[in-house]
Motif scaffolding. Sequence first.
Motif, PDB file in Angstrom:
ATOM      1  N   TRP A 119      82.994  19.934  52.037  1.00 49.23           N
ATOM      2  CA  TRP A 119      84.455  18.717  51.888  1.00 49.23           C
ATOM      3  C   TRP A 119      84.473  17.087  51.891  1.00 49.23           C
ATOM      4  O   TRP A 119      83.815  17.195  52.578  1.00 49.23           O
ATOM      5  CB  TRP A 119      85.400  20.082  51.808  1.00 49.23           C
ATOM      6  CG  TRP A 119      85.882  19.829  54.004  1.00 49.23           C
ATOM      7  CD1 TRP A 119      85.186  19.999  54.325  1.00 49.23           C
ATOM      8  CD2 TRP A 119      86.967  18.974  54.167  1.00 49.23           C
ATOM      9  NE1 TRP A 119      86.002  19.952  55.472  1.00 49.23           N
ATOM     10  CE2 TRP A 119      87.146  18.639  55.242  1.00 49.23           C
ATOM     11  CE3 TRP A 119      87.719  17.532  53.659  1.00 49.23           C
ATOM     12  CZ2 TRP A 119      87.640  17.989  55.836  1.00 49.23           C
ATOM     13  CZ3 TRP A 119      88.580  16.919  54.304  1.00 49.23           C
ATOM     14  CH2 TRP A 119      88.689  17.125  55.514  1.00 49.23           C
ATOM     15  N   ALA A 120      85.136  16.624  50.971  1.00 46.85           N
ATOM     16  CA  ALA A 120      85.288  15.083  50.980  1.00 46.85           C
ATOM     17  C   ALA A 120      86.339  14.679  50.578  1.00 46.85           C
ATOM     18  O   ALA A 120      86.811  14.501  49.451  1.00 46.85           O
ATOM     19  CB  ALA A 120      84.139  14.584  50.477  1.00 46.85           C
ATOM     20  N   VAL A 124      88.988  15.809  48.036  1.00 48.42           N
ATOM     21  CA  VAL A 124      87.287  17.157  46.614  1.00 48.42           C
ATOM     22  C   VAL A 124      86.787  17.872  47.719  1.00 48.42           C
ATOM     23  O   VAL A 124      86.059  18.450  48.611  1.00 48.42           O
ATOM     24  CB  VAL A 124      86.759  16.405  46.408  1.00 48.42           C
ATOM     25  CG1 VAL A 124      85.614  16.171  45.670  1.00 48.42           C
ATOM     26  CG2 VAL A 124      87.039  14.664  45.985  1.00 48.42           C
ATOM     27  N   SER A 125      86.598  19.784  46.809  1.00 50.55           N
ATOM     28  CA  SER A 125      86.107  20.514  47.255  1.00 50.55           C
ATOM     29  C   SER A 125      84.452  20.632  46.757  1.00 50.55           C
ATOM     30  O   SER A 125      84.494  20.224  45.287  1.00 50.55           O
ATOM     31  CB  SER A 125      86.966  21.589  46.347  1.00 50.55           C
ATOM     32  OG  SER A 125      85.964  23.025  46.567  1.00 50.55           O
ATOM     33  N   SER A 126      83.574  20.897  47.226  1.00 49.18           N
ATOM     34  CA  SER A 126      82.598  21.089  47.467  1.00 49.18           C
ATOM     35  C   SER A 126      81.988  21.751  46.521  1.00 49.18           C
ATOM     36  O   SER A 126      81.292  22.172  44.836  1.00 49.18           O
ATOM     37  CB  SER A 126      81.836  21.216  48.769  1.00 49.18           C
ATOM     38  OG  SER A 126      81.531  22.644  48.567  1.00 49.18           O
ATOM     39  N   ASP A 134      85.296   9.288  50.740  1.00 44.61           N
ATOM     40  CA  ASP A 134      84.375   9.136  49.534  1.00 44.61           C
ATOM     41  C   ASP A 134      83.626  11.019  49.327  1.00 44.61           C
ATOM     42  O   ASP A 134      82.538  11.260  49.642  1.00 44.61           O
ATOM     43  CB  ASP A 134      84.096   7.708  48.249  1.00 44.61           C
ATOM     44  CG  ASP A 134      84.645   6.563  48.517  1.00 44.61           C
ATOM     45  OD1 ASP A 134      85.727   6.836  48.578  1.00 44.61           O
ATOM     46  OD2 ASP A 134      83.723   5.777  48.614  1.00 44.61           O
ATOM     47  N   ASP A 135      83.585  11.188  48.180  1.00 40.69           N
ATOM     48  CA  ASP A 135      82.557  12.158  47.323  1.00 40.69           C
ATOM     49  C   ASP A 135      81.228  11.827  47.645  1.00 40.69           C
ATOM     50  O   ASP A 135      80.689  10.905  47.306  1.00 40.69           O
ATOM     51  CB  ASP A 135      83.347  12.450  46.322  1.00 40.69           C
ATOM     52  CG  ASP A 135      82.685  14.359  45.630  1.00 40.69           C
ATOM     53  OD1 ASP A 135      82.050  15.321  46.871  1.00 40.69           O
ATOM     54  OD2 ASP A 135      82.726  14.379  44.587  1.00 40.69           O
ATOM     55  N   GLN A 136      80.509  12.849  47.734  1.00 38.73           N
ATOM     56  CA  GLN A 136      78.986  12.453  47.677  1.00 38.73           C
ATOM     57  C   GLN A 136      77.957  12.213  46.782  1.00 38.73           C
ATOM     58  O   GLN A 136      79.101  12.558  45.708  1.00 38.73           O
ATOM     59  CB  GLN A 136      77.897  13.626  48.043  1.00 38.73           C
ATOM     60  CG  GLN A 136      79.294  14.111  50.102  1.00 38.73           C
ATOM     61  CD  GLN A 136      79.780  14.888  49.904  1.00 38.73           C
ATOM     62  OE1 GLN A 136      80.293  15.347  48.725  1.00 38.73           O
ATOM     63  NE2 GLN A 136      80.011  16.012  51.352  1.00 38.73           N
ATOM     64  N   ASP A 139      75.543  15.437  45.773  1.00 40.84           N
ATOM     65  CA  ASP A 139      75.534  15.891  46.483  1.00 40.84           C
ATOM     66  C   ASP A 139      74.065  17.087  47.052  1.00 40.84           C
ATOM     67  O   ASP A 139      73.324  16.393  46.334  1.00 40.84           O
ATOM     68  CB  ASP A 139      76.421  17.499  46.986  1.00 40.84           C
ATOM     69  CG  ASP A 139      77.124  16.799  48.500  1.00 40.84           C
ATOM     70  OD1 ASP A 139      75.963  16.324  49.630  1.00 40.84           O
ATOM     71  OD2 ASP A 139      77.536  18.031  49.307  1.00 40.84           O
ATOM     72  N   ASP A 189      74.595  13.714  52.274  1.00 40.86           N
ATOM     73  CA  ASP A 189      76.562  14.392  53.300  1.00 40.86           C
ATOM     74  C   ASP A 189      76.333  13.104  54.049  1.00 40.86           C
ATOM     75  O   ASP A 189      77.218  13.680  55.035  1.00 40.86           O
ATOM     76  CB  ASP A 189      76.178  15.964  52.807  1.00 40.86           C
ATOM     77  CG  ASP A 189      78.025  16.363  53.756  1.00 40.86           C
ATOM     78  OD1 ASP A 189      78.680  15.821  52.876  1.00 40.86           O
ATOM     79  OD2 ASP A 189      76.859  16.141  54.801  1.00 40.86           O
TER      80      ASP A 189
END
Length: 518
Positions: free
Chosen positions: A248-249, A252-254, A311-313, A317, A378
């Motif tokens: 997770w980031a 934001v859910s992965s 921040d999101d990957q 990812d 990640d």
Amino acid sequence: MDRRSFLTAAGTGLFLPAPLTGTRPVSTSSRTLRADPFTLGVASGDPGTDGFVLWTRLATDPLGGAGRGGMPARDADVDWQVSTDERFSNIVKSGTVPARARDAHSVHIEVSGLRPGREYFYRFRSEGRLSPAGRTRTTPDEHAQTPLAFAVAACAHYEHGYYTAYRRLAEQEPDLVVFLGDYMYEYGPSGYTALAGRVRTHTPGKCVTLADYRLRHAQYKSDHDLQAAHAAAPWLVSFDDHEVENNWAGSVSSTGAPGFEQRRAAAFRAYYENMPLRRATLRGAGLTLNRRVSWGALARFHLLDTRQFRDDQACEDGVRGGCDERLSPDRTLLGAGQWRWLEEGLRGSGTRWNLLGQQIIMTHRDYKRGPGREVNLDSWDGYAAERTRLMESLSHTANPVVLTGDAHMHHLADLKADFDDPDSPVVAKELVATSIASDGDGYRDKTWVAESIAENPHISYIDQRRGYLMARLDRDELSVDFRTLDRISRRGDRARTSHRVTIPALTGPAAAGAQPNA
């Protein structure tokens, strides 16, 4: 009773100290529980010069329904004592606090008014029952250069093996334990067993609700080897991803599943309820885990949160090559507020050593053999520009060392100002602790290790077995043992030192000039 016998007994829950004195009477016998409520052990954490946090959570049935641990839906009084000796013949602090049903009957006692640089022992009583005893300590006076023995651990997937590494860590009697994430895993039974198989089984279902996370924490805390490690020393803890959800980031859910913010809030609350953290850690639906703890004038631990503010990957990812997005100067891993906090703390630190405790590999790691490049997005490789800025800050910091978890392998690496330049100066050493249990027994593939090091010459040591780091720090040097176990698929394996490194104390970039010893 000698010290080792005390620690062994405390970790098994068999040590029943003499009756408590100096506290008010416990509840009447009509409300005394029929079963032991201290099945999850005891713990301490976040030590300061005059105190520390004491923790326990009442649970007569750890795997009882709805995550309540078999406790009745009412509050319970908990008596506590702190003593200068393991026999509790010299009690210096005591009191009574409520274990509230709304908090899963957990208690967090912030003890103060003690003397700096001292060892103490603590215990609890509730509803006519006594807890095991724990050992803890205060940090030295702010001017003291008192040596420090500390352990570093991470990543303890319950299904993948037994927690023998925790037991071996406790037997070394560290002054402090630094735990760097993945204390528990959110997967359902056999949700992540491809590499390791399954030695024992998670509670049913993956963790989504508050009850799920409470139940999973209780299952992990029920392990006597983990209880021994908590009873042996105060802990500094921080989470990584699996305390909530893999990779997770921020918000934001992965997996993109709906309701992630509610799930994250539930995971955060359960994490706080089950860790020796100060009350100020829990802030609404968030947690404040970036914090500093000093060990006198010798060292300052800067504990980072590399999940909550990132921040999101980049580039969807994973481990990938050709991802230019990861190089963007606007990408952040720490978030603006935490970044300012870290820079101010590094600039203002007057200690001899500065130890950054964080979760994901900071050094550049190319996973592709030969031409081209593949990196883990990640990790800090996915936030390369912010890492470069951090290297610049560390180059002006006294004796910086980075402590890391997540990788499930021991690593020893040079952190460089520019990883693409072989002649770039070394800014700090990174010490990566392998996992306590995640990925099972592990292995030693000498060919793979040699090829990985050849591809990444700034990495000098890799070991894929399970274990932890045991470090000894004084004014002149940091000596670190990379401890490994051959098997965790069975109980009782011994731990050995598979590698040792000595880092001399200097200032500036030359502080990273470590001298590895076989």
